[in-house]
Design a protein around this motif. Structure first.
Motif, PDB file in Angstrom:
ATOM      1  N   ASN A  99       0.814  -1.209   0.000  1.00  0.00           N
ATOM      2  CA  ASN A  99       0.000   0.000   0.000  1.00  0.00           C
ATOM      3  C   ASN A  99       0.853   1.267   0.000  1.00  0.00           C
ATOM      4  O   ASN A  99       0.401   2.325   0.424  1.00  0.00           O
ATOM      5  CB  ASN A  99      -0.917  -0.012   1.218  1.00  0.00           C
ATOM      6  CG  ASN A  99      -1.862  -1.197   1.192  1.00  0.00           C
ATOM      7  OD1 ASN A  99      -2.881  -1.176   0.509  1.00  0.00           O
ATOM      8  ND2 ASN A  99      -1.517  -2.248   1.917  1.00  0.00           N
ATOM      9  N   TYR A 101       4.504   3.416   1.018  1.00  0.00           N
ATOM     10  CA  TYR A 101       4.937   3.904   2.324  1.00  0.00           C
ATOM     11  C   TYR A 101       3.930   4.947   2.799  1.00  0.00           C
ATOM     12  O   TYR A 101       3.742   5.990   2.167  1.00  0.00           O
ATOM     13  CB  TYR A 101       6.332   4.523   2.226  1.00  0.00           C
ATOM     14  CG  TYR A 101       7.429   3.520   2.006  1.00  0.00           C
ATOM     15  CD1 TYR A 101       7.976   2.807   3.071  1.00  0.00           C
ATOM     16  CD2 TYR A 101       7.921   3.274   0.726  1.00  0.00           C
ATOM     17  CE1 TYR A 101       8.993   1.879   2.864  1.00  0.00           C
ATOM     18  CE2 TYR A 101       8.928   2.345   0.516  1.00  0.00           C
ATOM     19  CZ  TYR A 101       9.459   1.657   1.586  1.00  0.00           C
ATOM     20  OH  TYR A 101      10.453   0.735   1.389  1.00  0.00           O
ATOM     21  N   CYS A 103       1.813   6.487   6.574  1.00  0.00           N
ATOM     22  CA  CYS A 103       1.489   6.478   8.003  1.00  0.00           C
ATOM     23  C   CYS A 103       0.419   7.539   8.208  1.00  0.00           C
ATOM     24  O   CYS A 103       0.692   8.729   8.066  1.00  0.00           O
ATOM     25  CB  CYS A 103       2.721   6.774   8.857  1.00  0.00           C
ATOM     26  SG  CYS A 103       2.390   6.821  10.638  1.00  0.00           S
ATOM     27  N   ASN A 129       5.388   0.582   8.785  1.00  0.00           N
ATOM     28  CA  ASN A 129       5.331  -0.151   7.521  1.00  0.00           C
ATOM     29  C   ASN A 129       6.054  -1.493   7.609  1.00  0.00           C
ATOM     30  O   ASN A 129       5.744  -2.407   6.835  1.00  0.00           O
ATOM     31  CB  ASN A 129       5.947   0.695   6.405  1.00  0.00           C
ATOM     32  CG  ASN A 129       5.071   1.868   6.008  1.00  0.00           C
ATOM     33  OD1 ASN A 129       4.073   1.713   5.329  1.00  0.00           O
ATOM     34  ND2 ASN A 129       5.446   3.064   6.444  1.00  0.00           N
ATOM     35  N   GLN A 168       1.672  -4.693   6.402  1.00  0.00           N
ATOM     36  CA  GLN A 168       2.171  -3.469   7.016  1.00  0.00           C
ATOM     37  C   GLN A 168       1.093  -2.892   7.930  1.00  0.00           C
ATOM     38  O   GLN A 168      -0.045  -3.375   7.972  1.00  0.00           O
ATOM     39  CB  GLN A 168       2.573  -2.454   5.936  1.00  0.00           C
ATOM     40  CG  GLN A 168       1.421  -2.061   5.020  1.00  0.00           C
ATOM     41  CD  GLN A 168       1.841  -1.237   3.824  1.00  0.00           C
ATOM     42  OE1 GLN A 168       1.500  -1.579   2.697  1.00  0.00           O
ATOM     43  NE2 GLN A 168       2.545  -0.136   4.016  1.00  0.00           N
ATOM     44  N   THR A 170      -0.684   0.826   8.604  1.00  0.00           N
ATOM     45  CA  THR A 170      -0.760   2.144   7.983  1.00  0.00           C
ATOM     46  C   THR A 170      -1.592   3.144   8.773  1.00  0.00           C
ATOM     47  O   THR A 170      -1.462   4.350   8.555  1.00  0.00           O
ATOM     48  CB  THR A 170      -1.352   2.026   6.570  1.00  0.00           C
ATOM     49  OG1 THR A 170      -2.644   1.408   6.650  1.00  0.00           O
ATOM     50  CG2 THR A 170      -0.452   1.185   5.668  1.00  0.00           C
ATOM     51  N   TRP A 229      -7.646  -2.279   8.271  1.00  0.00           N
ATOM     52  CA  TRP A 229      -6.607  -1.358   7.818  1.00  0.00           C
ATOM     53  C   TRP A 229      -6.975   0.090   8.098  1.00  0.00           C
ATOM     54  O   TRP A 229      -6.104   0.959   8.165  1.00  0.00           O
ATOM     55  CB  TRP A 229      -6.318  -1.549   6.336  1.00  0.00           C
ATOM     56  CG  TRP A 229      -7.424  -1.224   5.389  1.00  0.00           C
ATOM     57  CD1 TRP A 229      -8.370  -2.076   4.901  1.00  0.00           C
ATOM     58  CD2 TRP A 229      -7.700   0.044   4.782  1.00  0.00           C
ATOM     59  NE1 TRP A 229      -9.219  -1.421   4.037  1.00  0.00           N
ATOM     60  CE2 TRP A 229      -8.825  -0.110   3.944  1.00  0.00           C
ATOM     61  CE3 TRP A 229      -7.099   1.303   4.859  1.00  0.00           C
ATOM     62  CZ2 TRP A 229      -9.380   0.927   3.200  1.00  0.00           C
ATOM     63  CZ3 TRP A 229      -7.641   2.355   4.118  1.00  0.00           C
ATOM     64  CH2 TRP A 229      -8.770   2.154   3.298  1.00  0.00           C
TER      65      TRP A 229
END
Length: 656
Positions: A99, A101, A103, A129, A168, A170, A229
């Motif tokens: 998806n 990088y 945050c 990540n 990851q 996010t 997510w």
């Protein structure tokens, strides 16, 4: 006043009681500061093209605190933008996360059992990540050494990954009653046996594992995911955490996962201290459209017409708004099971019905036809978009994927996305950004998948273990225009009690998407959210490089603040030394093809003696449609511009 959670508060209302900035004086906003994270200067361009700067700063501990796409946590002076501290977890930059990088934010928590001046009494939590959960001292940025191993926990995924970036974190974790809860983002459409969407909880003081929750009821089915997510919400008084769950894998063929696939595509309420399931409400049965829940559940107290009730408001990609009782999960207003199109691909077992809310109208249109395809030369042969429409299967909402090709509208990035909705509890109005585009979904038989070479702009998923791979693309004309008529992005205001749309306002222009910079007022698909204030304003970014302010009562666009690149992030607002500020992250959006940046900007009202800002302008157009008259100019003039217009929204925006 604090903006101490990603969604403004733990319930994700995105509402502030601040009143200093109003519709009468918003035109006097000036740029207070612009802070650069340094990523543009320090990272190679090819790496930056794999980033999305979607963070919303928190206003806590007399600081603005946010994370960069590379999980650096930065604290700024809220008045000047000067850096106070920075923490770098030094994540690897060779993992190619599924998806990108990204945050979206950090989480703030106070340990009320710790002494007043103890280190890490106030903490910042962040998922990374590279699948770590990190705890920092909110005052200094130093790792909380008593948490996990020297301030961090490496999550045990429990299964082998195809590549390091398949899994990851996010979105910001959720926290309450001394428990920190973390979800995950997982690569789509790769395989049937994809990683599980297990939700994990840890002791917020020590990092000790507390519980896990598997959203997807297995019952012998073959599937993965149903992960969380998107950001979660917490009702600390009730001791509940609310999860918006994702779809099972693979997204577009579910023959090996028969049934409704509970508790995928659901709002799930758990006891935050134990992980015990309290209730779950499913918004899509047996999802084969990637219509997972991308938005944070909004917790509020709502006047239903029959008294006040504590509710959970859950918007969806389809544009639906489900309003659920917070204690039971039962719909506040009726939800009907309606018959939907059938005739799925070979081996598919579709649900015959899907849930439709009956009281609150859909926030965006849900049907599309050739009449909705733009035609630059009416009366001549049908356009390329009309030809695409004619060739694809299109029976309305929930038309199943097919080898013929299926039009999916709203598309997988449509309706309300990760930016979520905002709710004004004083006036009882819900506000949401929406996106409008069409996806062409095509199932590719397994025998053809091995040698399939997807055309430019097409997302290709192997769906290994299934008899079909998939190809997905936003439907575009040869000129680079979306194949559905504008507006392509709208802000919507809804009176939930009355079940009525109050107003719609187009958000965004083509100014920063067209080489000639012509600001055609057609909007742009919106994945980011907004902030609403007691001062009567709604603030939002868009795919063009402006922060905008709208009148909360009328939807009239009142002000634009120029950004260095698009602010495809959620804005926030705070009070510092008697002045109200509005801040937003401006980093662009790599998947949408915008310019890329690394800025956080804040605006405030001009002080005595300060002149007008070059970076802001008052809008004197009704209905939030800046330069609306441009759309009435002769089509011949528009055609001259469109020839150079290259709309870059060619990548999937489903889980962005």
């Amino acid at each position: 006043m604090a903006w101490d959670s990603w969604g403004g508060d733990a319930g994700g209302s995105r509402f502030s009681l601040l009143r200093e900035i109003t519709p009468d004086n918003v035109g006097h906003l000036v740029r207070a500061f612009e802070f650069h994270t340094g990523d543009l200067a320090a990272r190679p361009p090819e790496l930056m093209r794999r980033t999305k700067f979607q963070a919303t700063p928190l206003f806590v501990e007399d600081s603005l605190i946010f994370c960069t796409p590379f999980n650096e946590v930065i604290a700024l002076d809220p008045g000047t933008g000067v850096q106070k501290w920075r923490f770098d977890p030094k994540i690897g930059t060779n993992q190619r996360p599924a998806n990108r990088y990204v945050c979206r934010g950090v989480t703030y928590w106070i340990d009320d059992e710790a002494p007043a001046n103890a280190a890490c009494r106030s903490r910042i939590f962040m998922g990374t990540n590279d699948v770590r959960l990190i705890a920092l001292d909110a005052k200094t940025g130093a790792p909380c050494t008593g948490f996990g191993e020297n301030g961090q926990i490496k999550l045990d995924i429990g299964t082998a990954l195809e590549w390091p970036g398949e899994f990851q974190i996010t979105s910001p974790p959720a926290v309450g009653r001394g428990v920190i809860v973390v979800g995950s983002a997982i690569g789509d459409n790769r395989r049937v046996d994809a990683p599980s969407g297990v939700v994990r909880a840890f002791d917020a003081r020590t990092g000790q594992a507390r519980w896990t929750f598997e959203p997807l009821k297995r019952d012998g089915i073959e599937a993965g995911h149903a992960n969380v997510w998107a950001p979660m919400s917490v009702d600390a008084a009730r001791g509940l955490v609310f999860l918006p769950t994702s779809s099972p894998s693979p997204d577009f063929w579910g023959g090996k996962r028969p049934g409704n696939n509970e508790h995928a595509n659901s709002v799930v309420a758990l006891r935050i201290e134990t992980g015990e399931l309290v209730w779950a409400f499913q918004t899509v049965h047996h999802d084969v459209w990637d219509y997972d829940l991308p938005a944070q559940p909004t917790l509020t107290r709502l006047d239903t017409g029959e008294g006040q009730r504590d509710v959970v408001i859950q918007p969806t990609k389809q544009g639906f708004v489900f309003v659920l009782d917070r204690d039971t999960g039962k719909p506040v207003w009726p939800v009907e099971e309606r018959t939907v199109p059938q005739g799925g691909a070979e081996g598919e077992r579709l649900s015959p019905t899907q849930p439709f809310p009956t009281h609150v109208p859909a926030l965006t249109s849900q049907t599309i036809s050739t009449d909705d395809a733009p035609s630059l030369l009416p009366g001549l042969r049908r356009s390329a978009c009309e030809e695409q429409f004619a060739e694809a299967r299109n029976e309305g909402l929930f038309t199943p994927p097919s080898t013929q090709g299926t039009m999916e509208f709203p598309f997988t990035g449509g309706g309300v996305n990760w930016g979520s909705a905002a709710f004004d509890p004083l006036n009882q109005i819900l506000y949401a950004n929406t996106g409008r585009a069409v996806h062409l979904i095509k199932l590719i038989p397994r025998a053809e998948a091995a040698g399939f070479n997807p055309p430019p702009g097409h997302d290709f998923g192997q769906q290994r273990g299934a008899p079909f791979a998939i190809s997905r693309a936003v439907m575009m004309s040869p000129l680079g225009l979306l194949c559905n008529k504008p507006p392509w992005g709208e802000m919507v205001a809804v009176d939930l009690k009355a079940g009525k749309i109050i107003w719609r306002a187009t958000v965004g222009t083509t100014e920063d998407l067209a080489p000639l910079g012509v600001p055609l007022p057609w909007g742009a698909p919106l994945v980011n959210g907004l902030a609403v204030t007691a001062g009567g304003l709604v603030f939002t970014g868009a795919m063009d490089a402006y922060l905008r302010a709208f009148d909360a009562r009328s939807g009239r666009e009142l002000w634009q603040g120029r950004l260095p690149v698009p602010g495809v992030a959620n804005p926030m607002t705070y009070l510092w030394k008697g002045e109200q500020y509005v801040a937003i992250g401006a980093g662009g959006h790599s998947e949408a093809g915008t310019s890329i940046g690394d800025s956080v900007l804040a605006f405030r009202l001009a002080r005595p003696g300060e002149g007008p800002s070059l970076w802001s302008r008052t809008i004197d157009r009704p209905g939030g449609r800046f330069f609306a008259e441009a759309s009435l100019v002769a089509f011949a003039i528009v055609v001259l511009v469109i020839g150079s217009l290259r709309w870059r929204h060619r990548r999937r925006v489903g889980r962005t």
